[in-house]
Design a protein around this motif. Structure first.
Motif, PDB file in Angstrom:
ATOM      1  N   LYS B 270       0.846  -1.197   0.000  1.00  0.00           N
ATOM      2  CA  LYS B 270       0.000   0.000   0.000  1.00  0.00           C
ATOM      3  C   LYS B 270       0.881   1.247   0.000  1.00  0.00           C
ATOM      4  O   LYS B 270       1.441   1.613   1.026  1.00  0.00           O
ATOM      5  CB  LYS B 270      -0.883  -0.009   1.259  1.00  0.00           C
ATOM      6  N   PRO B 271       1.030   1.894  -1.148  1.00  0.00           N
ATOM      7  CA  PRO B 271       1.804   3.135  -1.138  1.00  0.00           C
ATOM      8  C   PRO B 271       0.974   4.244  -0.492  1.00  0.00           C
ATOM      9  O   PRO B 271      -0.207   4.382  -0.785  1.00  0.00           O
ATOM     10  CB  PRO B 271       2.025   3.436  -2.623  1.00  0.00           C
ATOM     11  N   VAL B 272       1.594   4.995   0.406  1.00  0.00           N
ATOM     12  CA  VAL B 272       0.946   6.211   0.916  1.00  0.00           C
ATOM     13  C   VAL B 272       1.555   7.399   0.183  1.00  0.00           C
ATOM     14  O   VAL B 272       0.852   8.299  -0.257  1.00  0.00           O
ATOM     15  CB  VAL B 272       1.124   6.348   2.439  1.00  0.00           C
ATOM     16  N   ARG B 273       2.880   7.351   0.014  1.00  0.00           N
ATOM     17  CA  ARG B 273       3.489   8.385  -0.832  1.00  0.00           C
ATOM     18  C   ARG B 273       3.297   7.945  -2.271  1.00  0.00           C
ATOM     19  O   ARG B 273       3.975   7.046  -2.752  1.00  0.00           O
ATOM     20  CB  ARG B 273       4.977   8.556  -0.513  1.00  0.00           C
ATOM     21  N   MET B 274       2.358   8.590  -2.918  1.00  0.00           N
ATOM     22  CA  MET B 274       2.056   8.230  -4.313  1.00  0.00           C
ATOM     23  C   MET B 274       3.114   8.801  -5.245  1.00  0.00           C
ATOM     24  O   MET B 274       3.521   8.181  -6.217  1.00  0.00           O
ATOM     25  CB  MET B 274       0.687   8.801  -4.698  1.00  0.00           C
ATOM     26  N   PHE B 275       3.518  10.047  -4.940  1.00  0.00           N
ATOM     27  CA  PHE B 275       4.525  10.729  -5.751  1.00  0.00           C
ATOM     28  C   PHE B 275       5.492  11.452  -4.837  1.00  0.00           C
ATOM     29  O   PHE B 275       5.043  12.029  -3.860  1.00  0.00           O
ATOM     30  CB  PHE B 275       3.883  11.747  -6.702  1.00  0.00           C
ATOM     31  N   PRO B 276       6.783  11.443  -5.127  1.00  0.00           N
ATOM     32  CA  PRO B 276       7.378  10.646  -6.191  1.00  0.00           C
ATOM     33  C   PRO B 276       7.114   9.170  -5.919  1.00  0.00           C
ATOM     34  O   PRO B 276       7.145   8.745  -4.752  1.00  0.00           O
ATOM     35  CB  PRO B 276       8.873  10.949  -6.091  1.00  0.00           C
ATOM     36  N   ILE B 277       6.905   8.403  -6.980  1.00  0.00           N
ATOM     37  CA  ILE B 277       6.552   6.987  -6.809  1.00  0.00           C
ATOM     38  C   ILE B 277       7.675   6.253  -6.085  1.00  0.00           C
ATOM     39  O   ILE B 277       8.859   6.575  -6.262  1.00  0.00           O
ATOM     40  CB  ILE B 277       6.238   6.343  -8.183  1.00  0.00           C
ATOM     41  N   LEU B 278       7.313   5.315  -5.224  1.00  0.00           N
ATOM     42  CA  LEU B 278       8.291   4.580  -4.407  1.00  0.00           C
ATOM     43  C   LEU B 278       8.965   3.509  -5.266  1.00  0.00           C
ATOM     44  O   LEU B 278       8.720   2.298  -5.092  1.00  0.00           O
ATOM     45  CB  LEU B 278       7.585   3.954  -3.210  1.00  0.00           C
ATOM     46  N   SER B 279       9.803   3.929  -6.182  1.00  0.00           N
ATOM     47  CA  SER B 279      10.358   3.018  -7.193  1.00  0.00           C
ATOM     48  C   SER B 279      11.063   1.814  -6.589  1.00  0.00           C
ATOM     49  O   SER B 279      10.745   0.667  -6.914  1.00  0.00           O
ATOM     50  CB  SER B 279      11.354   3.736  -8.094  1.00  0.00           C
ATOM     51  N   GLU B 280      12.023   2.096  -5.696  1.00  0.00           N
ATOM     52  CA  GLU B 280      12.833   0.993  -5.154  1.00  0.00           C
ATOM     53  C   GLU B 280      11.979   0.009  -4.396  1.00  0.00           C
ATOM     54  O   GLU B 280      12.124  -1.210  -4.548  1.00  0.00           O
ATOM     55  CB  GLU B 280      13.886   1.534  -4.184  1.00  0.00           C
ATOM     56  N   SER B 308       6.178   0.561 -14.963  1.00  0.00           N
ATOM     57  CA  SER B 308       7.477   1.087 -15.381  1.00  0.00           C
ATOM     58  C   SER B 308       8.520   0.974 -14.274  1.00  0.00           C
ATOM     59  O   SER B 308       9.702   0.818 -14.562  1.00  0.00           O
ATOM     60  CB  SER B 308       7.348   2.521 -15.885  1.00  0.00           C
ATOM     61  N   VAL B 309       8.099   1.018 -13.013  1.00  0.00           N
ATOM     62  CA  VAL B 309       9.119   0.865 -11.954  1.00  0.00           C
ATOM     63  C   VAL B 309       9.278  -0.585 -11.512  1.00  0.00           C
ATOM     64  O   VAL B 309      10.357  -0.998 -11.093  1.00  0.00           O
ATOM     65  CB  VAL B 309       8.857   1.780 -10.724  1.00  0.00           C
ATOM     66  N   ALA B 310       8.196  -1.386 -11.646  1.00  0.00           N
ATOM     67  CA  ALA B 310       8.273  -2.795 -11.246  1.00  0.00           C
ATOM     68  C   ALA B 310       9.026  -3.605 -12.302  1.00  0.00           C
ATOM     69  O   ALA B 310       9.565  -4.664 -12.027  1.00  0.00           O
ATOM     70  CB  ALA B 310       6.871  -3.369 -11.055  1.00  0.00           C
ATOM     71  N   LYS B 311       9.064  -3.065 -13.502  1.00  0.00           N
ATOM     72  CA  LYS B 311       9.719  -3.718 -14.645  1.00  0.00           C
ATOM     73  C   LYS B 311       9.145  -5.117 -14.863  1.00  0.00           C
ATOM     74  O   LYS B 311       9.862  -6.070 -15.170  1.00  0.00           O
ATOM     75  CB  LYS B 311      11.234  -3.742 -14.452  1.00  0.00           C
ATOM     76  N   LYS B 312       7.858  -5.239 -14.664  1.00  0.00           N
ATOM     77  CA  LYS B 312       7.150  -6.506 -14.864  1.00  0.00           C
ATOM     78  C   LYS B 312       5.759  -6.189 -15.389  1.00  0.00           C
ATOM     79  O   LYS B 312       5.262  -5.072 -15.169  1.00  0.00           O
ATOM     80  CB  LYS B 312       6.976  -7.221 -13.517  1.00  0.00           C
TER      81      LYS B 312
END
Ligand SMILES: Cc1ncc(C[n+]2csc(CCOP(=O)(O)OP(=O)(O)O)c2C)c(N)n1
Ligand SMILES: [Mg+2]
Lengths: 249, 342
Positions: B270-280, B308-312
Motif C-alpha cells: 500500500k503506497p501512501v506516498r504516491m509521488f514521487p513513486i516509491l520506485s525501489e 514502469s518501476v516494477a519492470k514486470k
C-alpha cells in the motif's frame, strides 16, 4: 507647497533592473507617482507589499525595492486577499493592467469589492492587452481596431465605477499620466482609504494599439488624455471627468 | 476515542499541523473539510468565489508567512492547476487536498473515484515533481495531513493530499491523540521581512531572466533534486508480505482497504506516498512475486507507472462507476488466477 519628494521616492524603486517597457509607455510615470504618494504618506518598506498580475503593467511589482509578488494572470487580487487575511498589518498595493484586473481577473475584483477587502488596486488602463501584442480588452472602446477586432470592437467597455457603486461602501478614483500631481494625490487618498479602493489610470499603449489606430507617437496619444476635466470628490464621475467617487457606507 | 469522518480527520490534522489559513469553494465529497474548518476560531477562513481564488488566496497567505490549505475535488482541482504550477515555480509551501469523485466533467455526482492520480502528477503545465500522499484510513487522514504540511515546508512546494469520496466520508472510531508527529516550522521568510520579489518567471534571486536555456536547465535540475531530497524523508507505505503466495496486490486509498481482506492469499503493498513513486520499494516487492495486480478506481492510471518501476507486467483491476464491491474485486482476482504468471 515645496515638493519634498523630488528624489526621495526612489527609495521604493529598484533602479538596477532592466525595464521591459517601450519608449513612450506611461507605466513608469504611473509607478513614479505611486512611489511619490508612498513617500508623502511616509510608508515604511516593511509595512507594504506590491502585488501584480501578468502583463506589461504586471511587471511593476518586479521594480519595487520592497517585498513584492508577481502572481499569475488575473490573480493579483486573490493573492492579495490571502496576504491581507494572513497579515492585516501589511498594506497591499495591487498594480496591474486592465486585461488582468478587469478581464481574466474580473471575478476577483467583483468579490473583493463586495467584501470590501482593505487593499488598494491601481489599474493601468491602456485599453488593450499590451504585452501579448494588442488584442481587444474589456476596456477597449467601441469601434477601435485591434489585432483581434480588425473590423472594429463591437462591444462596449466595462463600467468599473458602476460595478463598484453597486456596493454600499466604495472608493473609486480616476486619473491619467497627463495629470501627474492629480494622479499622485488620488493614489494617496486611495491608500489612506479604509477598505477596498480602486484607482483607474486612463492611459494608452502606443506600440501595440496606438500605431494600429493611426497615432504616430506617444506624444500625440498623450494629448488625447487632455479631454479629462479634474473634478473633486463626488458621488459619481462623468466619463470625461477625473477625480474621486466614493461612499462611506 | 472519537467517531469521526475522514474529511474531519483531515481538518483536525491541518489544525494540529498549525494551519492558520483555509480558503475553499464547496464541492462534494470534499465540503465537510470546509464545514469543519469554518468553525475553527484560531484560523482565517474564507469561502472564496471559486477554486482559482481559493488556491491563489492560499498562495498569498503562505507568502505572508502562515501555513495554508485548500481542499476540493476533481473539477476544482482542474481549476487550481495553474496555481499549483505557480507554487512550484515560486516555491510556495501549501497543502491541496483532493477528495476524488468520478470524472471527467461533472461525471457521476458525486460518487467516489481515484481518477485524478495523473492529474496530480501532470495536471499543471511544464515540468514539476510533486509530492503526494494518499491515506486509506481515518487516522491516516489525520497523520498524513500533518505530514503533508511538513513535506510542504521541507520542499517549499504545494503538497497534494489525495483522498477519495469513500475514505473522506468514512466514519471510524479513532484516538487522534495517539498519533505521534513532529512539526516542521516555517523557515522561509515572510512578506514584509525582506522576502524580496516573488515571481514564477524564470529568475535568478528574484530577478527575471526568461531567455536563457541553460538557466532553465539549471533551475529544473535544482527543483528536481530539491523535491527528491525532501521526499526521501517521507517514504510512507505498508508492505504486508504473505510468504505463501507469489501474488502481490498493490492498492491505495479505499482499494487498499478492500484489498486488506485478501491478505490471507495475497501480499499487499500500500503506497501512501504516491509521488514521487516509491520506485525501489515497489521494484523490490515486485521482484519477490510473479503476479502483480493493481486495484484502482480508474482505468489504470497508477498501474502504468507501477509497471514502469516494477519492470514486470502489471494486471489492472479497474473498479469503475463510483462503487467498489469486495465480492466483485474477489471475482476479478479469481479470474486473474487463471492467467499465466509473468
Ligand atoms: C492564463 C493566461 N492566459 C493568457 C496569458 C497571456 N497574457 C499575458 S499578459 C496578457 C494580457 C495583459 O493585458 P493587460 O492586463 O491589460 O496588461 P498590459 O500588458 O496591457 O499592461 C495575456 C493575455 C497568460 N499569461 N496567462
Ligand atoms: Mg492593458
Amino acid at each position: 507647497m515645496v515638493d519634498m519628494t523630488c528624489r526621495e521616492f526612489l527609495e521604493y524603486v529598484d533602479l538596477d533592473r532592466e525595464r521591459i517597457w517601450c519608449p513612450g509607455c506611461t507605466i513608469g510615470l504611473m509607478f513614479k507617482q505611486i512611489a511619490k504618494a508612498m513617500t508623502e504618506l511616509r510608508i515604511e518598506k516593511k509595512d507594504v507589499v506590491a502585488v501584480s498580475g501578468i502583463g506589461c503593467t504586471g511587471r511593476t511589482a518586479g521594480y519595487c525595492s520592497f517585498d513584492s509578488v508577481h502572481t499569475l494572470h488575473g490573480r493579483a487580487i486573490a493573492v492579495s486577499e490571502g496576504i491581507k487575511l494572513a497579515n492585516s498589518n501589511l498594506k497591499v498595493l495591487v498594480i496591474s493592467g486592465d486585461g488582468d484586473l478587469i478581464g481574466i481577473g474580473g471575478n476577483h475584483l467583483l468579490h473583493a469589492a463586495r467584501r470590501n477587502t482593505n487593499i488598494t488596486v491601481i489599474c493601468n488602463n491602456n485599453e488593450i492587452y499590451g504585452l501579448t501584442g494588442g488584442q481587444v480588452s474589456p476596456e477597449t472602446q467601441t469601434g477601435v481596431e485591434t489585432i483581434t477586432t480588425p473590423y472594429g470592437n463591437p462591444y462596449p467597455q466595462i463600467n468599473v465605477l458602476g460595478v463598484l457603486k453597486s456596493n454600499k461602501k466604495f472608493f473609486y478614483a480616476r486619473s491619467t499620466p497627463m495629470h501627474l500631481e492629480h494622479l499622485k494625490n488620488v493614489v494617496k487618498k486611495a491608500i489612506a482609504w479604509d477598505g477596498f479602493a480602486f484607482v483607474e489610470v486612463k492611459s494608452y499603449c502606443i506600440e501595440n494599439s496606438g500605431r494600429r489606430q493611426g497615432f504616430k507617437n506617444s506624444y500625440d496619444m498623450l494629448q488625447t488624455l487632455k479631454k479629462y476635466k479634474i473634478v473633486g470628490e463626488k458621488d459619481d464621475l462623468n466619463e470625461d471627468e477625473i477625480g474621486i467617487a466614493k461612499r462611506e457606507g | 476515542m472519537k467517531l469521526i469522518q475522514g474529511n474531519e480527520a483531515i481538518s483536525e490534522g491541518a489544525l494540529a499541523a498549525g494551519m492558520k489559513f483555509y480558503s475553499g469553494y464547496p464541492i462534494t465529497p470534499a465540503s465537510e473539510i470546509m464545514h469543519y474548518l469554518a468553525k475553527a476560531k484560531q484560523i482565517q477562513f474564507i469561502n472564496s468565489e471559486d477554486e482559482i481564488a481559493a488556491i491563489n488566496m492560499a498562495i498569498g497567505a503562505s507568502l505572508a508567512g502562515v501555513k495554508a490549505m485548500t481542499a476540493t475535488s476533481g473539477p476544482g482541482m482542474s481549476l487550481m492547476q495553474e496555481g499549483i504550477g505557480y507554487a512550484h515555480m515560486a516555491e510556495v509551501p501549501l497543502v491541496v487536498v483532493n477528495v476524488q469523485r468520478v470524472g471527467p466533467g461533472t461525471g457521476m455526482p458525486t460518487m467516489p473515484a481515484q481518477g485524478d492520480v495523473m492529474q496530480v502528477k501532470y495536471g499543471s503545465h511544464g515540468d514539476y515533481f510533486p509530492i503526494c500522499f494518499y491515506p486509506s484510513t481515518v487516522s491516516e487522514c489525520y497523520k498524513y495531513t500533518i505530514e503533508a504540511f511538513n513535506a510542504a515546508e521541507e520542499s517549499l512546494s504545494p503538497v497534494i493530499l489525495l483522498c477519495d469520496g469513500y475514505v473522506g466520508h468514512l466514519y471510524e472510531t479513532v484516538k487522534l491523540s495517539e498519533t505521534k508527529f513532529e512539526l516542521k516550522t516555517r523557515a522561509k521568510k515572510k512578506l514584509g521581512e525582506g522576502l524580496g520579489h516573488t515571481t514564477s518567471l524564470l529568475n535568478k534571486n528574484g530577478v527575471p531572466n526568461t531567455k536563457d536555456p541553460s538557466l532553465y536547465e539549471e533551475y529544473l535540475e535544482r527543483a528536481k533534486k530539491k523535491m527528491h531530497d525532501a521526499a526521501e524523508k517521507y517514504k510512507f507505505y505498508e508492505y504486508t508480505k504473505n510468504e505463501n503466495t507469489r501474488d502481490l496486490i498493490i492498492a491505495y486509498g479505499i482499494c487498499a482497504r478492500v484489498a486488506s481482506a485478501f491478505t490471507d492469499k495475497y501480499s499487499l503493498f500500500k503506497p501512501v506516498r504516491m509521488f514521487p513513486i516509491l520506485s525501489e520499494e515497489i521494484e523490490k516487492a515486485a521482484k519477490e512475486h510473479d503476479r502483480i495486480i493493481v486495484i484502482e478506481m480508474n482505468a489504470g492510471q497508477y498501474s502504468r507507472m507501477i509497471q514502469s518501476v516494477a519492470k514486470k507486467t502489471v494486471h489492472t483491476i479497474s473498479v469503475l462507476g463510483g462503487t467498489i464491491k469486495p465480492s466483485k474485486v474477489k471475482q476479478a482476482l479469481d479470474a486473474l488466477k487463471q492467467q499465466p504468471r509473468s
